[in-house]
Design a protein around this motif. Structure first.
Motif, short mmCIF file in Angstrom:
data_model
loop_
_atom_site.label_atom_id
_atom_site.label_comp_id
_atom_site.label_asym_id
_atom_site.label_seq_id
_atom_site.Cartn_x
_atom_site.Cartn_y
_atom_site.Cartn_z
N MET A 138 0.76 -0.80 -0.02
CA MET A 138 0.12 0.01 0.07
C MET A 138 0.84 1.23 -0.03
O MET A 138 1.85 0.90 0.70
CB MET A 138 -1.25 0.07 1.39
N ASN A 139 1.02 1.95 -0.55
CA ASN A 139 1.49 3.98 -0.78
C ASN A 139 0.91 4.56 0.63
O ASN A 139 0.17 4.33 0.58
CB ASN A 139 1.52 4.02 -2.44
N THR A 140 1.85 5.52 0.35
CA THR A 140 1.41 6.46 1.17
C THR A 140 0.12 7.17 1.29
O THR A 140 -0.71 7.60 2.54
CB THR A 140 2.49 7.84 1.41
N HIS A 141 -0.07 7.58 -0.02
CA HIS A 141 -1.30 8.42 -0.86
C HIS A 141 -2.42 7.05 -0.23
O HIS A 141 -3.43 7.67 0.64
CB HIS A 141 -1.21 8.54 -1.99
N LYS A 142 -2.28 6.76 -0.04
CA LYS A 142 -3.45 5.20 -0.60
C LYS A 142 -3.46 4.95 1.88
O LYS A 142 -5.12 4.49 1.84
CB LYS A 142 -3.41 3.70 -0.70
N GLN A 143 -2.45 4.56 1.98
CA GLN A 143 -2.73 5.15 3.58
C GLN A 143 -3.33 5.90 4.46
O GLN A 143 -4.55 5.86 4.97
CB GLN A 143 -1.42 4.37 4.06
N ILE A 147 -5.56 8.00 2.24
CA ILE A 147 -7.16 8.00 2.84
C ILE A 147 -7.35 6.51 3.73
O ILE A 147 -8.94 6.97 3.69
CB ILE A 147 -7.09 7.61 1.11
N LEU A 148 -7.37 5.80 3.75
CA LEU A 148 -7.87 4.91 4.95
C LEU A 148 -8.01 4.28 5.97
O LEU A 148 -8.47 5.06 6.96
CB LEU A 148 -6.95 3.08 4.42
N ILE A 149 -6.97 6.15 6.47
CA ILE A 149 -6.67 6.34 7.63
C ILE A 149 -7.58 7.17 7.98
O ILE A 149 -8.49 6.98 9.08
CB ILE A 149 -5.25 6.12 8.42
N THR A 170 -7.63 8.47 22.60
CA THR A 170 -6.33 7.52 22.33
C THR A 170 -6.50 6.82 21.86
O THR A 170 -5.34 6.52 20.93
CB THR A 170 -6.87 7.04 23.93
N SER A 171 -7.19 6.41 20.81
CA SER A 171 -8.24 5.95 19.32
C SER A 171 -7.46 6.99 18.71
O SER A 171 -6.60 5.54 17.98
CB SER A 171 -9.54 5.05 19.59
N LEU A 172 -6.92 8.14 18.57
CA LEU A 172 -7.22 8.57 17.33
C LEU A 172 -5.75 8.45 17.79
O LEU A 172 -5.13 8.44 16.30
CB LEU A 172 -7.50 10.14 17.54
N LEU A 173 -4.55 8.66 18.03
CA LEU A 173 -3.51 8.46 18.00
C LEU A 173 -3.06 7.35 18.22
O LEU A 173 -2.13 7.75 17.00
CB LEU A 173 -2.74 9.38 20.02
N SER A 174 -3.71 6.35 18.75
CA SER A 174 -3.00 5.15 17.87
C SER A 174 -3.56 5.34 15.92
O SER A 174 -2.63 4.25 15.42
CB SER A 174 -4.05 4.08 17.98
N LEU A 175 -4.41 5.64 15.70
CA LEU A 175 -4.68 5.56 13.95
C LEU A 175 -3.64 6.87 13.82
O LEU A 175 -3.57 6.35 12.48
CB LEU A 175 -6.21 6.64 13.70
N LEU A 176 -3.27 8.09 13.32
CA LEU A 176 -2.55 8.63 13.55
C LEU A 176 -0.79 8.39 13.58
O LEU A 176 -0.55 8.58 12.84
CB LEU A 176 -2.15 9.75 14.05
N ARG A 177 -0.92 7.42 13.90
CA ARG A 177 0.55 6.67 14.37
C ARG A 177 0.77 5.39 12.97
O ARG A 177 1.86 5.16 12.40
CB ARG A 177 0.93 6.19 15.30
N GLU A 178 -0.55 5.27 12.53
CA GLU A 178 -0.02 3.85 11.40
C GLU A 178 0.45 4.95 10.19
O GLU A 178 0.61 4.48 8.78
CB GLU A 178 -1.22 3.23 11.60
#
Length: 361
Positions: free
Chosen positions: A1-6, A8-10, A29-37
């Protein structure tokens, strides 16, 4: 998965998160976990703020930031530095990094030299969570010195998320609870505490202790950790110029009971050392009205009318005080009734009193 697609998904997951999370702490807390991805970082902090004073009303802070948090507050309110939150809010600079602000010379930042670098951090990304004209929080991400600096595309992506995150932070801040009779019990009354100039608790009454316990529960922090709102108002009061009388305050949305107003006042002890007096009080009309105005989308003029209605002014008195006609007063009142879901002035007063405990002192 490229960065652009990632990205969009996140972003889609963050949108969904805002619809399913019922707790501000869990959301952040959940927001920080998603941002880290999508944007890797080694430490983070997400803070709710009082939009009137821009001071913290509670933070989700990861362990490796907690140890330096007091020093960050001191730099923020006690020294000149790049990318202070207040500077960013006032200039509408939504996202900024230390490397960019210092033109790749982070040593020019006092925060970097004195706090971040000794703690092993390199770059820092700050975002102010602004929606419309109001700021509802701060997001801060850190990378260790052995990691790369934050990239422009990462900053741009965080910028694109700000309206989504700020809207959810605003919703949590304005989610006013129905009035509960327990609001009137002694443990929801006024409290007082005294801190030393290094923010150690010197003394407190039982009501202050109960409020401190509620604030710790709100942030889910240990009993030995000073709640961030107390740290924020105290540090600002200690570093305020003498002409401001060393006073700072924040209005905090509690999960139960009334909004809480915390005020810090700088004191001079007999030994010449500064101390801080902290007062805890259920919010008064002057504190609550700006929040109610945000909750119901009242205009500045409607807020002025509402303040007068609470004080018991007649239509004629409102017209005279605001230099408008009685017909204009009635038009504004009809708009207020419509926005708040009532049909008369009497019903409006009852509603504000019964739900929000609004009584003009």
């Amino acid at each position: 998965m490229n960065t652009h697609k990632q990205f969009i998904l996140i972003k889609k997951q963050i949108i969904k998160l805002g619809m399913i999370t019922d707790s501000s702490h869990n959301y952040r807390t959940s927001l920080l976990s998603l941002l880290r991805e999508a944007v890797p970082f080694d430490a983070a902090c997400c803070t709710h703020v009082d939009p009137q004073t821009l001071l913290s009303t509670g933070a989700v802070t990861e362990d490796n930031v907690e140890s330096i948090h007091p020093h960050l507050f001191q730099i923020e309110y006690g020294e000149d530095d790049v990318n202070t939150y207040e500077q960013m809010v006032n200039s509408k600079l939504l996202v900024a990094t230390i490397y960019e602000a210092t033109e790749q010379q982070p040593e020019r930042s006092a925060r970097y030299r004195k706090v971040l670098s000794p703690a092993g951090f390199g770059d820092e990304l700050r975002a102010v969570l602004i929606l419309g004209e109001s700021c509802w929080g701060y997001l801060t991400l850190y990378r260790n010195t052995d990691q790369s600096e934050f990239l422009q595309e990462e900053c741009d992506w965080i910028t694109s998320l700000i309206p989504l995150i700020a809207a959810r932070m605003r919703a949590f801040s304005l989610e006013l609870p129905e009035r509960d009779e327990t609001w009137l019990e002694d443990h929801y009354g006024s409290g007082i505490a005294v801190l030393s100039d290094d923010l150690a608790l010197l003394s407190s009454n039982p009501t202050a202790d109960r409020w401190l316990g509620k604030l710790r529960s709100l942030e889910m922090i240990d009993v030995h950790v000073l709640p961030r709102p107390i740290r924020a108002v105290s540090t600002q009061a200690l570093n305020s110029p003498s002409e401001s009388m060393g006073i700072a305050k924040a209005c905090i949305r509690m999960t139960e009971g009334p909004y809480l107003v915390v005020r810090a006042s700088r004191l001079k002890a007999s030994n010449g050392q500064n101390q801080i007096a902290i007062s805890f009080e259920p919010a008064r009309p002057a504190d609550m009205l700006p929040i109610i105005a945000e909750a119901y989308g009242l205009t500045e003029r409607e807020l002025q009318l509402l303040h007068g209605v609470i004080r018991g002014l007649s239509t004629k008195e409102l017209a005279s005080a605001l230099y408008i006609s009685a017909y204009t007063v009635q038009d504004h009142l009809k708009s207020i009734f419509s926005k708040s879901g009532v049909s008369s002035r009497r019903e409006l007063i009852w509603y504000l009193h019964s739900r929000y405990n609004i009584i003009e002192a």
